[in-house]
Design a protein around this motif. Structure first.
Motif: not given
Length: 413
Positions: A149-153, A255-258, A325-327, A331-333
Motif C-alpha cells: 500500500a505504501m508503494l502504491m501511495q 501508525i500515527q496517521k491512523y 481504497g482509503r489508504l 483504483a490503486l487498491t
C-alpha cells in the motif's frame, strides 16, 4: 684510450643502475603512498559507515521507544471484550477454535460492528497473563500488504509506476531489466534468495546484502513463487523514492496517521504489557514450555515483510482502509491487489478469494500464526491472531480455513 672507454661504459652502466634503483625506490614509495591512501580512505569509509549505522540504530530505537510510550499511553483506551454472540457464524467459529485448542485472540465483525472479540489461553504464561481483546501479536507476512500500500501511495504521487522495470532502481540485480514492480508485488518475478545475513544489519546493509545475493531464474518469470525477497527489495525501492527509512514511513503513514493504538516494531513486542509471547508445541498439548526467542539478526532481516506487531482491532482497522481504497484510492487498491497473471490470486500482500467476496491474508513465523479474511467493502471480517503455533507440528490446525469459512457464513447471512 681503452681504459677511458671501459671507464665510460662502467660509468654509464652505474648511472643506469642508479636511475633504475631510484625509479624503483620512487615507484615503491608511490605504491606505498597509494596503499596508505587507500587504507586511509577505507578507514574513513568504515568510520562513515559506522556513524551512519549508529544514527540508524538510534532512529530505530527512538521509534521503538515511541511505540512503547504510545502503547502505554493508550493502555486505557482499548477495544472492548465481546464474549457472547448469537450469530451462527460465531458459533461455528468457536466450535472450530475449541477443536484446535486455539491460543490467541479472535475478532469477528459483521456489518462494520464487532460481534465477537475475545482472547484464549496465555499471552505470557510465566506471568500468568491471559490473551485479551487487546493483546498484540507479530503479524508476520500480513505486513506485506501494508508495504504494498505504501508503494502504491508513491504510484499515486507519480513517483513511480508498477510497470517500471526493477533495473530503474537496482540495475545490478540479475534479470532486473526483465522484471516489473508489479511482478514483484505478485511474486512472479523469478527472484529467489537463499542466503541471509547472520548479524544485525541496518536497512542499507540488508538491502546491499539481499540485492547482491538474490538470484534470477528467467523460466520462473510469470509463475507464482512465494519469495519474501520481492518485498524486501520493494521496501528498498520505497526508500530510494522517498529518501526515508521504511520504519519512519510506516510510523508516520500507518501508525500515527491512523492513530493505531496497539501497533509497533519488534523487538518491543515482548516488552509491552499486552505483548503476546510466541509458544510452540504439538497438536493436542498446550504446556507453554517451548518459548520463542527473537534473534537480533532475525529481526533486522524482516524489513518490510514481517517485523511489526498489532492487535486484532488495529489489524482489522488498517486492512479495512486498505481494501476499501482509503489508504490510497479504490483504483490503486485494485491495481495493488490484481495479479498481472489472470490465473493468479496473490498480489500486493493479499490473496483474492475466488468467490469474489473479498480477500484473505496469512502470516506465519516465530510460533505465531495470523489469519485475516475480509469482505470487499470491509464490513465483514474475521481476524485470528495466534501466539501458539509451530508450523512443523501444527500445520493442519491453520486458522486460514476457519477464517474463510466464517467469512462465507457472515456474508451469506
Amino acid at each position: 684510450m681503452k681504459f677511458r672507454n671501459v671507464f665510460l661504459k662502467w660509468a654509464v652502466g652505474g648511472l643506469i643502475i642508479l636511475l633504475v634503483a631510484a625509479g624503483g625506490w620512487l615507484g615503491c614509495t608511490q605504491y606505498s603512498l597509494n596503499q596508505q591512501s587507500r587504507q586511509l580512505a577505507h578507514v574513513q569509509g568504515e568510520l562513515r559507515s559506522a556513524k551512519r549505522a549508529i544514527r540508524y540504530q538510534a532512529m530505530v530505537s527512538r521509534l521503538r521507544e515511541d511505540t512503547i510510550r504510545q502503547f502505554e499511553k493508550n493502555h486505557g483506551n482499548q477495544d472492548k471484550l465481546v464474549a457472547v454472540s448469537k450469530n451462527p457464524a460465531v458459533n461455528q467459529l468457536l466450535a472450530a477454535l475449541k477443536r484446535r485448542r486455539f491460543v490467541g485472540t479472535a475478532l469477528v465483525v459483521k456489518n462494520g460492528r464487532t460481534i465477537y472479540h475475545r482472547g484464549f489461553g496465555y499471552a505470557n504464561f510465566a506471568k500468568r497473563r491471559r490473551n485479551t481483546a487487546n493483546s498484540a501479536f507479530l503479524i508476520n507476512s500480513i505486513l506485506k500488504s501494508l508495504t504494498g500500500a505504501m508503494l502504491m501511495q508513491e504510484v499515486g504521487k507519480g513517483k513511480l509506476k508498477v510497470s517500471d522495470k526493477l533495473s530503474k532502481f537496482y540495475p545490478k540485480i540479475k534479470g532486473a531489466q526483465q522484471i516489473t514492480l508489479h511482478q514483484m508485488l505478485e511474486m512472479t518475478s523469478g527472484l529467489f534468495e537463499t542466503r541471509w545475513p547472520k548479524t544485525v544489519t541496518t536497512e542499507n546493509q540488508l538491502l546491499s546484502y539481499v540485492t547482491k545475493h538474490a538470484y534470477f531464474q528467467s523460466q520462473q518469470v510469470g509463475r507464482f513463487n512465494y519469495q519474501p525477497v520481492n518485498f524486501i527489495i520493494l521496501a528498498g525501492v520505497l526508500k530510494k523514492v522517498t529518501g526515508q527509512s521504511y520504519y519512519e514511513l510506516f510510523n508516520r503513514r500507518i501508525i500515527q496517521k491512523y492513530h493505531l493504538q496497539q501497533t509497533g516494531f519488534l523487538p518491543t513486542l515482548t516488552h509491552i504489557y499486552n505483548g503476546a509471547i510466541g509458544y510452540g508445541g504439538t497438536l493436542n498439548v498446550r504446556n507453554y514450555r517451548k518459548v520463542n526467542h527473537f534473534t537480533a539478526a532475525g529481526i533486522t532481516n524482516q524489513l518490510g515483510v514481517g517485523d511489526v506487531y498489532m492487535s486484532t482491532g488495529d489489524l482489522y482497522r488498517i486492512e479495512r482502509r486498505l481494501v476499501t481504497g482509503r489508504l490510497t484510492s479504490p483504483a490503486l487498491t485494485a491495481l495493488q491487489t490484481t495479479p498481472v497473471n489472470s490465473n493468479g490470486i496473490y498480489s500486493g500482500g493479499l490473496y483474492k478469494l475466488r468467490s469474489g467476496i473479498g480477500f484473505y491474508g496469512h502470516g506465519l513465523g516465530n510460533f505465531y500464526e495470523d489469519s485475516l479474511a475480509i469482505s470487499n467493502n470491509g464490513q465483514d471480517a474475521v481476524v485470528l491472531l495466534s501466539n501458539y503455533f509451530e508450523a512443523r507440528t501444527m500445520k493442519i490446525y491453520s486458522g486460514v480455513p476457519v477464517a474463510l469459512q466464517t467469512l462465507d457464513k457472515l456474508v451469506e447471512n
